[in-house]
Design an enzyme around this catalytic site. Structure first.
Site, PDB file in Angstrom:
ATOM      1  N   GLY A   1      71.529  20.220-102.032  1.00  0.00           N
ATOM      2  CA  GLY A   1      71.273  19.622-101.432  1.00  0.00           C
ATOM      3  C   GLY A   1      72.145  19.768-100.063  1.00  0.00           C
ATOM      4  O   GLY A   1      70.941  19.867 -98.689  1.00  0.00           O
TER       5      GLY A   1
ATOM      6  N   GLY B   1      69.773  29.657-106.676  1.00  0.00           N
ATOM      7  CA  GLY B   1      69.887  28.589-106.392  1.00  0.00           C
ATOM      8  C   GLY B   1      70.129  28.122-105.524  1.00  0.00           C
ATOM      9  O   GLY B   1      70.391  28.529-104.285  1.00  0.00           O
TER      10      GLY B   1
ATOM     11  N   VAL C   1      73.309  29.211-103.604  1.00  0.00           N
ATOM     12  CA  VAL C   1      73.866  29.852-104.253  1.00  0.00           C
ATOM     13  C   VAL C   1      73.496  31.111-104.623  1.00  0.00           C
ATOM     14  O   VAL C   1      72.366  31.204-104.690  1.00  0.00           O
ATOM     15  CB  VAL C   1      74.283  28.910-106.028  1.00  0.00           C
ATOM     16  CG1 VAL C   1      74.867  29.665-106.581  1.00  0.00           C
ATOM     17  CG2 VAL C   1      74.637  26.958-105.767  1.00  0.00           C
TER      18      VAL C   1
ATOM     19  N   ASP D   1      78.592  13.158-110.773  1.00  0.00           N
ATOM     20  CA  ASP D   1      77.987  13.188-110.421  1.00  0.00           C
ATOM     21  C   ASP D   1      77.098  14.391-111.662  1.00  0.00           C
ATOM     22  O   ASP D   1      76.785  15.257-111.413  1.00  0.00           O
ATOM     23  CB  ASP D   1      77.675  14.645-109.538  1.00  0.00           C
ATOM     24  CG  ASP D   1      75.694  14.579-108.576  1.00  0.00           C
ATOM     25  OD1 ASP D   1      75.486  13.633-109.247  1.00  0.00           O
ATOM     26  OD2 ASP D   1      75.975  15.289-108.797  1.00  0.00           O
TER      27      ASP D   1
ATOM     28  N   ALA E   1      73.838  23.336-100.110  1.00  0.00           N
ATOM     29  CA  ALA E   1      74.533  24.254-100.618  1.00  0.00           C
ATOM     30  C   ALA E   1      73.458  25.531-100.856  1.00  0.00           C
ATOM     31  O   ALA E   1      72.132  25.107-101.954  1.00  0.00           O
ATOM     32  CB  ALA E   1      75.686  24.671-100.816  1.00  0.00           C
TER      33      ALA E   1
END
Length: 667
Positions: A20, A17, A24, A137, A22
């Protein structure tokens, strides 16, 4: 970044993944033999203090939380990779998909699934809010659904410990503005009700397949959240239950005070779809209101009066007469029932519509501090009474652990709510040094404690996989239920001894190759060029200068002499040929002694200087210089003078303590 091992522990397997700020990765924790997810800060933000602060804040916020519906954070660290610092967070690996993927796949979710996922998300928020953490968020992309249907909230990227802090459009908030609360869009103080609004927007999308508001740009969407009223979700999904529609629209109220008080109230509303009040309303709706047909009766009476009297006998059949009498009797029997129904309807309507100014619902104050609980009750027109204190492993000292009457109970104003306050329970932290993780976990569990974050360090004294250090220290008094962070030994560090590059200039090609091999280096490229000074077949220059410290198996380039130039046979050689020759000479280059002057003003007594050769793509390749320097090496103007050899036209980059001091070209 695949196949890289961070901190000699986490083996990167694949990227799963990107967000914005980072990326993953799925990774293998070689110490605990389990899969984990590692969030690595993007390169462009690694030197940005604000982003580093936000990145660390995510780990610190999430690491405090321990709930089945929250992705666990195991570790936080940094490592060096190709001379660059890598910042990362180690999290629980969840095998499944995001809620956003599920919505995109199904379009609209069933009432059952909406309730199921919403309750799980609300449970996660309840736990976070109890710790004073606002997520800020909440969105479908941040909800992971595993293969068993378990929902887990992740990415506390902009979460902050609740401290009346505000948030502005300068952050990444605009990227998720479809779920932003009105108060957050205005940059005002946000609390747990802001997260509930965002959850309402997520539920709206689960129910309809669409977000509540959409526009051409982020600012337009934010303005709609502040000003516009969302179209009822049921208008877009006829299969949505009235109760779910009510909950969603209540969560999307512009005024925070009009939403649910907290996640606990929301959970209770979601789990009690058929409340007593709802059933009463439904039964009331089914009772028919019977109104006597006076017009019909009047007409019948008039008709009877108009019938002329006659001398002739009028015969009425017994059947007709009986039928008429039966109808009259039936009508007489219905009238009392209809009247009773009318009275019941009126009574229900009266009791449900009468003002309830003196009756209010008791809010939940569980897990609030004593001061906050008293204020919340008094704000509702209730009184608070501290009945007693009790020891508790589940609630921190000073927090409300019980209340009577319970939440959502209807009471009169000025009713007293009795509160039981937690006295906490402090335990002494044991000494865990020298234990392995399993032993430490068992020892902590006996005292009501648990393992917090784990990190590793090299150690010459402590055996691999055993505990070196802990925080808090042993004998420290700690609230039961708290976590203890551990530092685990990675064993002795594998020391790599650098090689000092020998002088190869003037040697024959064969001798140079042999010596390079003896020193554990690798000969990469050999260039040949004419030389007036060096005999044919001997080394003119080397890409890494003599005395430079390099790692084993470093690659080195040589330039070998082809002897002196042949005398020109033609004096009037074509000018174009001369130009081509000059270009070729420029391309191959000549070995030069480079005199480099660096202005070092870092105030350090010791520092390291590295010089990397750059390839055609400006990527670092060979290391030309690697030395530790001291402040004594600087002149009175804090200037460091370096001397090394490099081929003409070579581009190189200078780093001081891994910080770039610029890119240069050998002219």
């Amino acid at each position: 970044m695949e196949k890289i091992i961070l901190d000699n522990r986490y083996e990167i397997i694949e990227q799963i993944g990107v967000g914005g700020m980072a990326k993953v990765y799925k990774a293998k924790d070689r110490l605990l033999d389990r899969f984990v997810a590692i969030k690595v800060l993007k390169e462009q933000y690694a030197e940005d203090e604000e982003f580093l602060k936000k990145f660390n804040n995510e780990a610190q916020s999430a690491a405090k939380l321990n709930h089945v519906n929250i992705v666990n954070v195991y570790d936080i660290g940094e490592d060096l990779l190709e001379g660059r610092k890598i910042y990362y967070i180690v999290m629980e690996y969840v095998e499944g998909q995001t809620l956003k993927d599920l919505i995109d796949e199904k379009g609209k979710l069933s009432n059952h699934d909406i309730i199921d996922y919403s309750v799980q998300i609300a449970q996660a928020l309840k736990s976070a809010h109890a710790s004073g953490i606002i997520h800020r968020d909440i969105k479908p992309q941040n909800i992971l659904i595993d293969k068993f249907g378990l929902a887990k909230v992740t990415d506390f990227g902009i979460a902050r410990v609740s401290s009346n802090a505000t948030i502005t459009y300068t952050s990444s908030i605009l990227g998720t503005v479809h779920y932003i609360s009105p108060e957050q869009a205005k940059g005002k103080i946000v609390d747990e009700k802001s997260d509930l609004y965002s959850l309402g927007a997520v539920m709206y999308e689960m129910a309809t397949g669409k977000v509540p508001f959409d526009a051409d740009n982020s600012v337009g969407i934010a303005v709609m959240h502040i000003q516009d009223k969302a179209k009822p979700a049921k208008e877009l999904n006829e299969d949505l239950s009235d109760h779910l529609n009510f909950i969603i629209m209540k969560l999307l109220e512009k005024e925070p005070g009009n939403r649910y008080l907290n996640a606990t109230e929301l959970i209770e509303s979601l789990e009690n779809q058929n409340s007593v009040k709802d059933q009463a309303l439904e039964e009331t709706a089914r009772i028919p209101i019977v109104v006597p047909n006076k017009e019909k009766k009047k007409k019948k009476k008039a008709k009877k009066e108009e019938t002329p009297k006659s001398e002739e006998a009028v015969y009425v059949s017994p059947t007709d007469e009986a039928s008429e009498d039966k109808g009259k009797n039936k009508s007489l029997k219905i009238w009392p029932l209809a009247l009773l129904a009318l009275i019941l309807v009126s009574a229900v309507y009266y009791f449900m519509s009468r003002p309830k100014e003196d009756v209010i619902e008791v809010p939940t104050v569980i897990n609030l501090s004593q001061e906050m609980a008293v204020k919340e009750l008094e704000k509702r027109g209730l009184k608070a009474n501290i009945s007693r204190t009790e020891e508790s492993d589940d609630y921190d000292k000073g927090k409300v652990m019980k209340q009577d009457p319970e939440a959502n109970t209807e009471v009169k104003k000025s009713t007293t709510v009795n509160l039981v306050i937690s006295a906490g329970r402090e335990v002494s932290v044991p000494d865990l040094a020298g234990l392995n993780l399993t032993e430490a976990e068992e020892k902590l569990k006996e005292l009501g404690l648990s393992i917090g974050r784990t990190s590793t360090e090299y150690s010459e004294e402590v055996e691999k996989d055993l505990i070196i250090d802990q925080n808090p220290r042993s004998a420290t008094n700690l609230q039961a239920g708290s976590k203890v962070d551990l530092v685990i030994s990675a064993g002795p560090e594998e020391k790599i001894e650098n090689i000092e590059v020998p002088s190869l200039i003037g040697m024959s090609e064969e001798q140079a190759e042999s010596l390079i091999s003896q020193y554990g280096l690798i000969l990469r490229n050999i260039d040949y060029r004419e030389s007036e000074d060096v005999e044919k077949g001997n080394v003119i220059s080397q890409s890494i200068s003599e005395g430079t410290q390099v790692a084993p198996q470093s690659q080195i380039d040589l330039v070998i002499s082809t002897g002196k130039k042949e005398k020109e046979k033609e004096k009037d050689k074509d000018k174009d040929t001369d130009k081509d020759k000059e270009k070729e000479e420029d391309k191959t280059g000549q070995a030069k002694n480079v005199d480099l002057r660096l202005n070092i003003n870092n105030g350090k007594d010791k520092f390291n200087v590295k010089i990397y050769k750059l390839d055609d793509n400006d990527k670092r390749s060979d290391i030309l210089y690697d030395q530790n320097q001291t402040s004594k090496d600087l002149d009175e103007n804090q200037v460091l003078q370096l001397n090394f050899q490099a081929i003409q036209n070579t581009k190189f980059e200078v780093l001081v303590d891994d910080e770039s001091y610029g890119v240069y070209t050998v002219n």
